[in-house]
Enzyme design. Structure first.
Site, PDB file in Angstrom:
ATOM      1  N   LYS A   1       0.826  -1.213   0.000  1.00  0.00           N
ATOM      2  CA  LYS A   1       0.000   0.000   0.000  1.00  0.00           C
ATOM      3  C   LYS A   1       0.861   1.263   0.000  1.00  0.00           C
ATOM      4  O   LYS A   1       0.626   2.178  -0.785  1.00  0.00           O
ATOM      5  CB  LYS A   1      -0.947   0.017   1.207  1.00  0.00           C
ATOM      6  CG  LYS A   1      -1.950  -1.105   1.230  1.00  0.00           C
ATOM      7  CD  LYS A   1      -2.908  -1.003   2.406  1.00  0.00           C
ATOM      8  CE  LYS A   1      -2.259  -1.041   3.757  1.00  0.00           C
ATOM      9  NZ  LYS A   1      -1.613  -2.330   4.095  1.00  0.00           N
TER      10      LYS A   1
ATOM     11  N   ARG B   1     -10.046   0.862   8.775  1.00  0.00           N
ATOM     12  CA  ARG B   1      -9.713  -0.546   8.990  1.00  0.00           C
ATOM     13  C   ARG B   1     -10.903  -1.339   9.498  1.00  0.00           C
ATOM     14  O   ARG B   1     -10.806  -2.556   9.633  1.00  0.00           O
ATOM     15  CB  ARG B   1      -8.558  -0.677   9.983  1.00  0.00           C
ATOM     16  CG  ARG B   1      -7.257  -0.248   9.356  1.00  0.00           C
ATOM     17  CD  ARG B   1      -6.096  -0.688  10.171  1.00  0.00           C
ATOM     18  NE  ARG B   1      -4.859  -0.334   9.473  1.00  0.00           N
ATOM     19  CZ  ARG B   1      -3.673  -0.639   9.906  1.00  0.00           C
ATOM     20  NH1 ARG B   1      -3.537  -1.312  11.026  1.00  0.00           N
ATOM     21  NH2 ARG B   1      -2.609  -0.286   9.236  1.00  0.00           N
TER      22      ARG B   1
ATOM     23  N   ARG C   1      11.739  -6.619   4.444  1.00  0.00           N
ATOM     24  CA  ARG C   1      11.747  -5.195   4.790  1.00  0.00           C
ATOM     25  C   ARG C   1      12.536  -4.964   6.080  1.00  0.00           C
ATOM     26  O   ARG C   1      13.355  -4.053   6.160  1.00  0.00           O
ATOM     27  CB  ARG C   1      10.305  -4.678   4.943  1.00  0.00           C
ATOM     28  CG  ARG C   1      10.218  -3.209   5.335  1.00  0.00           C
ATOM     29  CD  ARG C   1       8.826  -2.665   5.209  1.00  0.00           C
ATOM     30  NE  ARG C   1       7.945  -3.147   6.267  1.00  0.00           N
ATOM     31  CZ  ARG C   1       6.623  -2.961   6.278  1.00  0.00           C
ATOM     32  NH1 ARG C   1       6.041  -2.327   5.271  1.00  0.00           N
ATOM     33  NH2 ARG C   1       5.892  -3.407   7.267  1.00  0.00           N
TER      34      ARG C   1
ATOM     35  N   ARG D   1      10.953  -1.531  12.236  1.00  0.00           N
ATOM     36  CA  ARG D   1       9.708  -1.091  12.857  1.00  0.00           C
ATOM     37  C   ARG D   1       9.325  -2.082  13.948  1.00  0.00           C
ATOM     38  O   ARG D   1       9.523  -3.288  13.808  1.00  0.00           O
ATOM     39  CB  ARG D   1       8.597  -1.016  11.810  1.00  0.00           C
ATOM     40  CG  ARG D   1       8.766   0.141  10.864  1.00  0.00           C
ATOM     41  CD  ARG D   1       7.857   0.137   9.669  1.00  0.00           C
ATOM     42  NE  ARG D   1       6.549  -0.445   9.837  1.00  0.00           N
ATOM     43  CZ  ARG D   1       5.608  -0.418   8.905  1.00  0.00           C
ATOM     44  NH1 ARG D   1       5.845   0.170   7.752  1.00  0.00           N
ATOM     45  NH2 ARG D   1       4.437  -0.968   9.112  1.00  0.00           N
TER      46      ARG D   1
ATOM     47  N   ARG E   1      -1.563  -9.273  13.221  1.00  0.00           N
ATOM     48  CA  ARG E   1      -2.122  -8.232  12.345  1.00  0.00           C
ATOM     49  C   ARG E   1      -2.908  -8.855  11.194  1.00  0.00           C
ATOM     50  O   ARG E   1      -3.960  -8.349  10.803  1.00  0.00           O
ATOM     51  CB  ARG E   1      -1.001  -7.339  11.817  1.00  0.00           C
ATOM     52  CG  ARG E   1      -0.406  -6.438  12.895  1.00  0.00           C
ATOM     53  CD  ARG E   1       0.926  -5.842  12.501  1.00  0.00           C
ATOM     54  NE  ARG E   1       0.815  -4.928  11.376  1.00  0.00           N
ATOM     55  CZ  ARG E   1       1.835  -4.587  10.607  1.00  0.00           C
ATOM     56  NH1 ARG E   1       3.038  -5.092  10.813  1.00  0.00           N
ATOM     57  NH2 ARG E   1       1.663  -3.743   9.615  1.00  0.00           N
TER      58      ARG E   1
END
Length: 195
Positions: free
Chosen positions: A13, A88, A125, A137, A148
């Protein structure tokens, strides 16, 4: 243009939103970035959400909706915006609709990606960030990602039907090469604008 990007964590995204933001000169409003900034700044909001973010929980509807409402009201979003990470839940989508009033979203773009590919992307990532000397992160770990993804399936996936009923949904295969996905999105937006 007023756009929303949907898709699970790691779907691309943010990458695609950056392309569209540049092409149409509208701000890319990433709720994840907004919330991480609050945590990094040590604000009262940041302190209240830090644990939830690290464990992969959704932030309370009221909290994130007020953050989004404040950001959309800023002058740079007057001509349009691209929301990434919001809404969301169906409740958040209802809030966004009431916030916009008579103005409707131009398009809701959903990136559909196989869960095994998502896990590989998140791991890659995090590894690239660490290799570059940065800090990964807090939510870029397998346990958080699995949580998640589970939350995404129960809380966010119903938005597909919500926006499909409204005729605003455009779904793409997020497993495809980045350039192919970008061309698909930009082509659809050009069609909407009659170009």
């Amino acid at each position: 243009m007023k756009l929303v990007f949907l898709g699970p964590p790691g779907a691309g995204k943010g990458t695609q939103a950056a392309v569209v933001s540049k092409e149409y000169r509208i701000p890319h409003l990433s709720t994840g970035d907004m919330l991480r900034s609050e945590v990094a700044a040590g604000s009262q909001l940041g302190a209240s959400i830090a644990d939830d973010m690290q464990s992969g929980k959704l932030i309370a509807d009221e909290t994130i909706s007020s953050v989004v409402a404040h950001r959309i009201a800023l002058p740079d979003a007057a001509a349009g915006f691209l929301l990434d990470g919001y809404p969301r839940t169906v409740r958040q989508a209802d809030f966004l609709e009431s916030l916009l009033g008579s103005v409707k979203l131009d398009l809701v773009i959903e990136l559909v990606v196989d869960p095994t590919i998502l896990i590989e992307r998140i791991q890659r990532r995090a590894a690239m960030t660490l290799a570059g000397g940065g800090a990964a992160r807090a939510d870029d770990n397998i346990d958080s990602l699995r949580k998640r993804l589970s939350i995404y399936q129960t809380e966010t996936a119903p938005l597909t039907e919500y926006y499909q009923r409204k005729g605003q949904l455009f779904r793409l295969n997020g497993d495809a090469p980045l350039e192919f996905v970008s061309r698909g999105i930009v082509g659809r937006l050009a069609h909407l604008r009659g170009q």
